[in-house]
Design an enzyme around this catalytic site. Structure first.
Site, PDB file in Angstrom:
ATOM      1  N   ASP A  43       0.815  -1.222   0.000  1.00 44.75           N
ATOM      2  CA  ASP A  43       0.000   0.000   0.000  1.00 44.75           C
ATOM      3  C   ASP A  43       0.845   1.267   0.000  1.00 44.75           C
ATOM      4  O   ASP A  43       0.534   2.253  -0.672  1.00 44.75           O
ATOM      5  CB  ASP A  43      -0.880   0.053   1.251  1.00 44.75           C
ATOM      6  CG  ASP A  43      -2.043  -0.882   1.136  1.00 44.75           C
ATOM      7  OD1 ASP A  43      -2.963  -0.796   1.944  1.00 44.75           O
ATOM      8  OD2 ASP A  43      -2.017  -1.711   0.205  1.00 44.75           O
ATOM      9  N   LYS A 128      -8.806 -39.233  -3.746  1.00 49.32           N
ATOM     10  CA  LYS A 128      -8.810 -37.967  -3.011  1.00 49.32           C
ATOM     11  C   LYS A 128      -8.261 -36.912  -3.970  1.00 49.32           C
ATOM     12  O   LYS A 128      -7.096 -36.943  -4.351  1.00 49.32           O
ATOM     13  CB  LYS A 128      -7.924 -38.070  -1.769  1.00 49.32           C
ATOM     14  CG  LYS A 128      -7.926 -36.802  -0.931  1.00 49.32           C
ATOM     15  CD  LYS A 128      -7.252 -37.051   0.410  1.00 49.32           C
ATOM     16  CE  LYS A 128      -7.415 -35.892   1.356  1.00 49.32           C
ATOM     17  NZ  LYS A 128      -6.878 -34.624   0.883  1.00 49.32           N
ATOM     18  N   LYS A 300     -14.957 -44.437   2.875  1.00 51.02           N
ATOM     19  CA  LYS A 300     -16.093 -43.961   3.677  1.00 51.02           C
ATOM     20  C   LYS A 300     -17.002 -45.141   3.981  1.00 51.02           C
ATOM     21  O   LYS A 300     -17.250 -45.968   3.091  1.00 51.02           O
ATOM     22  CB  LYS A 300     -16.899 -42.907   2.892  1.00 51.02           C
ATOM     23  CG  LYS A 300     -16.096 -41.672   2.547  1.00 51.02           C
ATOM     24  CD  LYS A 300     -16.852 -40.702   1.650  1.00 51.02           C
ATOM     25  CE  LYS A 300     -15.930 -39.558   1.241  1.00 51.02           C
ATOM     26  NZ  LYS A 300     -16.460 -38.732   0.145  1.00 51.02           N
ATOM     27  N   CYS A 429      19.173 -20.660  25.181  1.00 53.11           N
ATOM     28  CA  CYS A 429      18.274 -20.155  24.143  1.00 53.11           C
ATOM     29  C   CYS A 429      19.063 -19.255  23.187  1.00 53.11           C
ATOM     30  O   CYS A 429      19.715 -18.314  23.644  1.00 53.11           O
ATOM     31  CB  CYS A 429      17.136 -19.371  24.793  1.00 53.11           C
ATOM     32  SG  CYS A 429      16.115 -18.505  23.593  1.00 53.11           S
TER      33      CYS A 429
HETATM   34  S1  IVH Z   1     -14.831 -36.275   1.981  1.00 54.40           S
HETATM   35  C1  IVH Z   1     -16.656 -35.147   5.947  1.00 54.40           C
HETATM   36  N1  IVH Z   1     -13.938 -37.084  -0.347  1.00 54.40           N
HETATM   37  O1  IVH Z   1      -9.855 -33.613   1.195  1.00 54.40           O
HETATM   38  C2  IVH Z   1     -15.912 -35.622   4.752  1.00 54.40           C
HETATM   39  N2  IVH Z   1     -12.894 -35.205   0.656  1.00 54.40           N
HETATM   40  O2  IVH Z   1      -8.275 -33.741   3.623  1.00 54.40           O
HETATM   41  C3  IVH Z   1     -15.115 -34.580   4.115  1.00 54.40           C
HETATM   42  N3  IVH Z   1     -11.123 -34.200  -0.696  1.00 54.40           N
HETATM   43  O3  IVH Z   1     -11.573 -31.098   2.911  1.00 54.40           O
HETATM   44  C4  IVH Z   1     -14.460 -34.823   2.878  1.00 54.40           C
HETATM   45  N4  IVH Z   1     -11.282 -35.577  -2.400  1.00 54.40           N
HETATM   46  O4  IVH Z   1     -11.431 -30.939   0.333  1.00 54.40           O
HETATM   47  C5  IVH Z   1     -13.805 -36.197   0.649  1.00 54.40           C
HETATM   48  N5  IVH Z   1     -13.259 -37.862  -2.428  1.00 54.40           N
HETATM   49  C6  IVH Z   1     -13.149 -36.993  -1.434  1.00 54.40           C
HETATM   50  C7  IVH Z   1     -12.192 -35.961  -1.482  1.00 54.40           C
HETATM   51  C8  IVH Z   1     -12.096 -35.091  -0.408  1.00 54.40           C
HETATM   52  C9  IVH Z   1     -10.651 -34.515  -1.902  1.00 54.40           C
HETATM   53  C10 IVH Z   1     -10.617 -33.103   0.143  1.00 54.40           C
HETATM   54  C11 IVH Z   1     -11.667 -32.241   0.777  1.00 54.40           C
HETATM   55  C12 IVH Z   1     -11.392 -32.322   2.250  1.00 54.40           C
HETATM   56  C13 IVH Z   1      -9.968 -32.743   2.268  1.00 54.40           C
HETATM   57  C14 IVH Z   1      -9.611 -33.414   3.577  1.00 54.40           C
END
Ligand code: IVH
Length: 707
Positions: A43, A128, A300, A429
């Site tokens: 800024d 994931k 899951k 320290c």
């Molecule tokens: S389930 C309560 N499924 O991973 C269940 N998360 O490390 C919440 N993510 O915050 C998530 N692929 O951003 C789920 N197939 C998937 C996923 C997934 C990526 C991410 C999501 C979550 C993070 C957790």
């Protein structure tokens, strides 16, 4: 950046050229700040350039340009995105790093639910996605809001941007009245490459990886920029629903697909651990050819009724886990070992490395944990890395797992320089010179200087202003360091933050005139500080940075005491270990003796007590509202004793807490209900003596309406 030549000495042609340059530079700076979310100057520099532009124009009014920055630039700074409070928190996932972790995850579920070892537990497995999560709210089938995860409780409203993503339907026919769809926004490798080529061609900075590109693209204040970025979305979950989608995870995701969402084709359902693990291996083998980044496989529990029984820990579900892919590895030179002093005084060794790319990110630091770790001794006293110590000059193997800080995995002794010496861990320290003490049973050596130690004070304050704590916009680690050493406007302890505006007003040299600051940024900072004067008791406690008192313990304490006044009184009374207040504190379920002692030390007269009081005086510390749950057990203190037959102790406790009850481990005059199963002994007797309501498990289940 600014021309040093005094304006009065400029020739007409120099002035013309400089005005053209300034118009261009300020327009670029403005665009970078407002629409690209990536400022190219601070800024103060911006203000200084604008001032110079105005001065030149005042001297050469005939040279004022049509696109003059005085006419076009300097609109009030847009405050970014609106905030959205998620109707249901957006959770993260616990991690598993190997097959044993996954087996333990399954065993934990069986234990929690009280199921036999051989009970079948169908689970889904899906990639994931390495992107960023997004929650989409549909009302009567129309997309009304899209929000980022933020801190899980509050995210940013990115609705206009989400509407530009082709994978996200604007309307859904045949949807429940309220439907929140959750999933991941990501960018494919091909789109990422093309975007970076375009960025570079336009003279912009390329993105480091597809995830950053996706995040940067979604968080554009100008939705037309997001629209031009190739973002995609996989739906994998949901938040609030007016009607269940299905009774299984697989079924619910299938419904989302029918509604028009993209769902991941690699999601499958399996009946046992071996099948899960072989699907993991299968997905891992396809990883490089998928065309988008994934960093593991998510498992899951398929049965949604069981998911509901398992519920959540503070930030992660008990019914899901992310099985991460092994971290990427790279070799590099260890150039130095520095010692950093943390907020609790811990001396943490940090490896300074010759920069090396690991998993798409340049790494130049790695944590070395503590002195034993450097010497090749693990937390349990057994050798690690085959007992090899780490020395400055070594050729070391580094790894990065997800967001985790890089670590050192191995040392190549064949490349060790002849003169490399064992690392001598300091016993003082490095910052304040106080002796650094290692207590029995503690792997960490700590500076004994307390708040006298500048490093500890600064780290405590960095923690105090950080996201999970006071979260003060515009006051980050860098600013805290600056203010700590500022002779005119020092911040030496958290209370000083809240007197900043007042002290600045009384000072002759104002913050807005300092290097790195401007009028706007100073005003914004004062406003951000004011906005945090009112804070919940739990957050206040967590922000103090007391050792062992993190988010979870702070919540337990806040719930137990309800108000700052009550907690403050208890801290004084409980200083005497013979007092009832001390016993009451120790009886808080989930709070161990170590935490209690650390807490009491902070509130003792020779501890940080005075500084905590000075802070409290500046704030309005809000009571923890009585649980909003309408359950008859909300706000009640309950104790379980004897054998429970319908659910495990862990489930009973979590369920009671989710309804707003406090679960305690011992009976006292504060207990409201004792739930006594068969075999209840002394606790039932004591409750009877104290006239406390005693009920059996069935009566309890009726009370909480689960039968
Ligand atoms: S389930 C309560 N499924 O991973 C269940 N998360 O490390 C919440 N993510 O915050 C998530 N692929 O951003 C789920 N197939 C998937 C996923 C997934 C990526 C991410 C999501 C979550 C993070 C957790």
């Amino acid at each position: 950046m600014i021309n040093e030549k005094p304006v009065q000495q400029l020739q007409e042609d120099e002035a013309r050229a400089e005005l053209a340059q300034l118009a261009d530079l300020l327009a670029r700076a403005n665009a970078a700040y407002h629409t690209q979310d990536a400022p190219i100057m601070d800024d103060a520099a911006f203000d200084a350039l604008r001032r110079r532009n105005s001065e030149i124009e005042a001297l050469f009014p005939n040279l004022k340009r049509l696109d003059s920055p005085t006419e076009h630039v300097g609109a009030p700074v847009a405050d970014g995105f609106g905030k959205v409070t998620h109707s249901q928190r957006m959770m993260s996932l616990a991690n598993a790093f190997d097959a044993d972790d996954v087996a333990e995850f399954l065993a934990g579920i069986r234990r929690y639910l009280g199921l036999p070892d051989d009970a079948s537990l169908p689970l889904t497995a899906e990639p994931k996605i390495d992107g960023l999560s997004l929650s989409l709210r549909y009302e009567r089938g129309r997309l009304v809001q899209a929000a980022t995860r933020g801190d899980g409780a509050v995210g940013e409203n990115v609705t206009a941007n989400a509407l530009t993503i082709a994978d996200i339907p604007h309307h859904i026919s045949d949807a429940p009245e309220v439907l929140e769809v959750r999933g991941e926004v990501y960018m494919t490798h091909a789109d990422f490459q093309a975007l970076n080529d375009r960025q570079s061609a336009a003279g912009g900075k390329p993105f480091a990886n597809p995830r950053n590109a996706a995040a940067g693209s979604l968080r554009q204040l100008d939705a037309s920029i997001t629209a031009a970025r190739p973002l995609r979305f996989f739906a994998y979950g949901w938040g609030s629903l007016s009607m269940p989608l299905s009774d299984t995870q697989m079924g619910a995701v299938g419904r989302l697909a029918q509604m028009g969402f993209s769902t991941n084709p690699l999601m499958q359902r399996f009946d046992d651990l071996d099948a899960l693990l072989s699907h993991y291996a299968q997905i891992e083998s396809q990883r490089a050819s998928l065309g988008y980044d994934i960093d593991g496989v998510v498992y899951k529990l398929d049965d949604l009724a069981l998911q509901a029984r398992l519920g959540f820990r503070s930030t992660t579900p008990r019914w899901a886990i992310a099985h991460k892919f092994p971290a990427e590895l790279a070799w590099t030179w260890l150039q130095a070992i520095d010692i950093q002093v943390g907020r609790t005084g811990a001396l943490s060794p940090v490896a300074r490395l010759a920069p090396v790319t690991v998993g798409g990110v340049v790494v130049s630091n790695a944590t070395l944990h503590n002195e034993d770790y450097i010497q090749g001794i693990g937390g349990d006293g057994a050798p690690i890395r085959g007992g090899k110590d780490i020395r400055v000059g070594d050729w070391v193997q580094v790894y990065r797992a997800g967001d985790v800080i890089p670590k050192i995995n191995d040392v190549d002794l064949s490349k060790r320089p002849a003169d490399a010496a064992r690392f001598e861990f300091p016993d003082h320290c490095p910052d304040c010179g106080s002796s650094a003490i290692r207590d029995d049973g503690d792997a960490v050596r700590r500076c004994s200087g307390g708040l006298v130690c500048p490093a500890q004070a600064i780290e405590k304050m960095k923690y105090f202003v950080s996201r999970g704590a006071f979260d003060i916009d515009g006051l980050g680690a860098k600013q805290i360091e600056g203010f700590y050493n500022d002779p005119d406007l020092p911040i030496k302890e958290p209370a000083d933050i809240f007197t900043l505006a007042q002290r600045d007003a009384a000072n002759l040299t104002k913050l807005k005139n300092r290097l790195g600051w401007g009028d706007q940024s100073a005003q914004k900072l004062f406003a951000a500080i004011d906005a945090r004067r009112s804070i919940g008791l739990d957050r206040f406690l967590a922000a103090l940075g007391i050792r062992h008192v993190g988010e979870v313990a702070a919540k337990l304490l806040a719930r137990h005491f309800g108000s700052w006044a009550a907690l403050h009184q208890a801290m004084q009374d409980a200083q005497d270990p013979g007092s009832a207040a001390y016993a009451d504190l120790l009886a808080i379920d989930g709070l161990g003796a170590v935490t209690v002692h650390s807490l009491l030390a902070s509130f003792s007269q020779d501890g940080e007590y005075a500084s905590i009081l000075r802070l409290a005086q500046q704030l309005q510390i809000m009571d923890i509202a009585a649980p909003s749950s309408s359950s008859p057990v909300a706000g009640k203190t309950v104790v379980f004793t004897g054998t429970l037959e319908k659910m495990t102790r862990a489930e009973a406790k979590a369920r009671a807490e989710s309804l707003g009850a406090k679960v305690s481990g011992s009976v006292s005059s504060k207990t409201d209900i004792l739930i006594a199963g068969p075999g209840a002994g002394s606790k039932a007797k004591k409750a009877a003596e104290l006239g406390i309501k005693v009920i059996d498990e069935d009566a309890w289940l009726i009370m909480i309406e689960t039968v």
